[in-house]
Enzyme design. Structure first.
Site, PDB file in Angstrom:
ATOM      1  N   GLY A 107      -6.429  -9.778   0.476  1.00  0.00           N
ATOM      2  CA  GLY A 107      -6.140 -11.119   0.974  1.00  0.00           C
ATOM      3  C   GLY A 107      -5.206 -11.092   2.162  1.00  0.00           C
ATOM      4  O   GLY A 107      -5.473 -11.706   3.203  1.00  0.00           O
ATOM      5  N   ALA A 108      -4.090 -10.378   2.014  1.00  0.00           N
ATOM      6  CA  ALA A 108      -3.118 -10.311   3.113  1.00  0.00           C
ATOM      7  C   ALA A 108      -3.712  -9.619   4.332  1.00  0.00           C
ATOM      8  O   ALA A 108      -3.484 -10.050   5.473  1.00  0.00           O
ATOM      9  CB  ALA A 108      -1.863  -9.579   2.640  1.00  0.00           C
ATOM     10  N   ASN A 109      -4.482  -8.559   4.124  1.00  0.00           N
ATOM     11  CA  ASN A 109      -5.109  -7.871   5.258  1.00  0.00           C
ATOM     12  C   ASN A 109      -6.009  -8.815   6.041  1.00  0.00           C
ATOM     13  O   ASN A 109      -6.003  -8.831   7.282  1.00  0.00           O
ATOM     14  CB  ASN A 109      -5.952  -6.686   4.767  1.00  0.00           C
ATOM     15  CG  ASN A 109      -5.124  -5.552   4.196  1.00  0.00           C
ATOM     16  OD1 ASN A 109      -3.910  -5.505   4.347  1.00  0.00           O
ATOM     17  ND2 ASN A 109      -5.787  -4.627   3.530  1.00  0.00           N
ATOM     18  N   THR A 138     -22.224  -4.263   5.004  1.00  0.00           N
ATOM     19  CA  THR A 138     -21.770  -3.201   5.905  1.00  0.00           C
ATOM     20  C   THR A 138     -22.328  -1.869   5.426  1.00  0.00           C
ATOM     21  O   THR A 138     -22.430  -1.608   4.223  1.00  0.00           O
ATOM     22  CB  THR A 138     -20.241  -3.136   5.971  1.00  0.00           C
ATOM     23  OG1 THR A 138     -19.706  -2.904   4.657  1.00  0.00           O
ATOM     24  CG2 THR A 138     -19.673  -4.452   6.509  1.00  0.00           C
ATOM     25  N   ASP A 143       0.843  -1.190   0.000  1.00  0.00           N
ATOM     26  CA  ASP A 143       0.000   0.000   0.000  1.00  0.00           C
ATOM     27  C   ASP A 143       0.880   1.241   0.000  1.00  0.00           C
ATOM     28  O   ASP A 143       1.661   1.454   0.943  1.00  0.00           O
ATOM     29  CB  ASP A 143      -0.901   0.032   1.236  1.00  0.00           C
ATOM     30  CG  ASP A 143      -2.063  -0.938   1.138  1.00  0.00           C
ATOM     31  OD1 ASP A 143      -2.257  -1.526   0.055  1.00  0.00           O
ATOM     32  OD2 ASP A 143      -2.770  -1.106   2.152  1.00  0.00           O
ATOM     33  N   GLY A 189      -2.653   2.148   9.500  1.00  0.00           N
ATOM     34  CA  GLY A 189      -2.270   1.136   8.522  1.00  0.00           C
ATOM     35  C   GLY A 189      -3.422   0.221   8.169  1.00  0.00           C
ATOM     36  O   GLY A 189      -4.492   0.244   8.798  1.00  0.00           O
ATOM     37  N   ASP A 223     -11.693  -5.288   5.603  1.00  0.00           N
ATOM     38  CA  ASP A 223     -10.973  -6.563   5.672  1.00  0.00           C
ATOM     39  C   ASP A 223     -10.974  -7.119   7.091  1.00  0.00           C
ATOM     40  O   ASP A 223     -11.122  -8.326   7.300  1.00  0.00           O
ATOM     41  CB  ASP A 223      -9.546  -6.379   5.167  1.00  0.00           C
ATOM     42  CG  ASP A 223      -9.499  -6.013   3.689  1.00  0.00           C
ATOM     43  OD1 ASP A 223     -10.365  -6.503   2.937  1.00  0.00           O
ATOM     44  OD2 ASP A 223      -8.620  -5.240   3.296  1.00  0.00           O
TER      45      ASP A 223
END
Length: 277
Positions: free
Chosen positions: A44-46, A197, A16, A265, A230
């Site tokens: 995905g990683a988050n 949401t 990011d 972050g 996420d």
């Protein structure tokens, strides 16, 4: 709640590149006074990092480039306790997200897919007890293949919004979208279970087209909303799989999402999920 599930996250891994500014530029406008940050990211990683920090055992399936950013992303995932043996290293550059964030935490994002286009399911073994969590920042064909292969519970964060084939809508156990994405994908009205949401208005669960639970948002000072969705996805999926009721799971998801909003972050530190119950 019961024991936390084993989570397999199939998805994107990005760096990011974030510019914090007083406001977002209008089309064609250049503004000054920004502050630049580079952080680990990718939906995905988050979600993998959030799920691991919340206490689940997590495997990540994805791809990074054979570059310094790829090394950094792998180190970041491992430091969060994520199993990265399923992450491929490719010749394509590591994915990048270019993000502008204003003083209220609102954002604009452009994603450069890079190595994420090289994610495959080669060698992936899935057990009945595995909970699969994926998103649409990887190729839709890959998600369709994944859903056809997975024997257990499947959650899909259907973002960014795009038309979904009927076989995906019929098989997926849980879709997670924001209210804009839900409006753009009317086929989700026929899904088994959809979490929607609503930003500052909380979140709802829709079962077979009818709303069955709704909770308000947790109030917090927004610093950066990029990782909130996420975090919500990870927390809601874990809570539902651990036996929480729909309302309890939504409350946990919203609480974790609020904690994410208060952090600059995309991969905030979290307490174990039991702390939010």
């Amino acid at each position: 709640m019961n024991d936390l599930p084993d989570i397999v996250v199939v998805g994107s891994i990005n760096v990011d590149v974030t510019a914090l500014a007083d406001r977002l530029p209008t089309p064609g406008e250049t503004i000054g006074g920004g502050t630049l940050y580079r952080d680990p990211g990718g939906k995905g990683a988050n979600q993998a990092v959030a799920a691991s920090r919340l206490g689940a055992h997590v495997r990540m399936i994805g791809a990074v480039g054979n570059d310094a950013d790829g090394v950094w992303m792998l180190d970041s995932l491992r430091s969060a306790g994520v199993d990265t043996t399923g992450v491929r290293v490719t010749s394509a550059p590591t994915g990048t997200a270019l993000i502008a964030v204003d003083r209220d935490g609102e954002n604009q994002i452009v994603v450069c897919q890079g190595a994420n286009a090289s994610v495959t399911l080669d060698g992936l073994q899935l057990a009945q007890d595995d909970t699969v969590l994926t998103q649409l920042e990887v190729n839709l064909d890959l998600v369709v293949q994944l859903v056809a292969r997975a024997p257990g519970f499947i959650a899909v964060n259907a973002a960014p919004a795009q038309p979904l084939p009927p076989e995906l809508v019929e098989r997926v156990d849980l879709f997670i979208v924001n209210e804009t994405e839900y409006a753009l994908m009317p086929e989700l009205q026929y899904a088994k279970l959809v979490a929607v949401t609503h930003g500052g208005d909380g979140a709802a669960l829709i079962t077979d087209g009818a709303e069955t639970a709704r909770v308000p948002a947790f109030r917090t000072a927004a610093v950066n909303t990029v990782g909130a969705g996420d975090a919500f996805c990870a927390a809601l999926t874990i809570a539902l799989r651990a036996g929480a009721s729909q309302e309890e799971a939504l409350q946990i998801g919203c609480a974790v999402g609020a904690a994410a909003v208060a952090h600059p972050g995309s991969q905030p530190p979290f307490e174990r999920i039991n702390s939010y119950a």
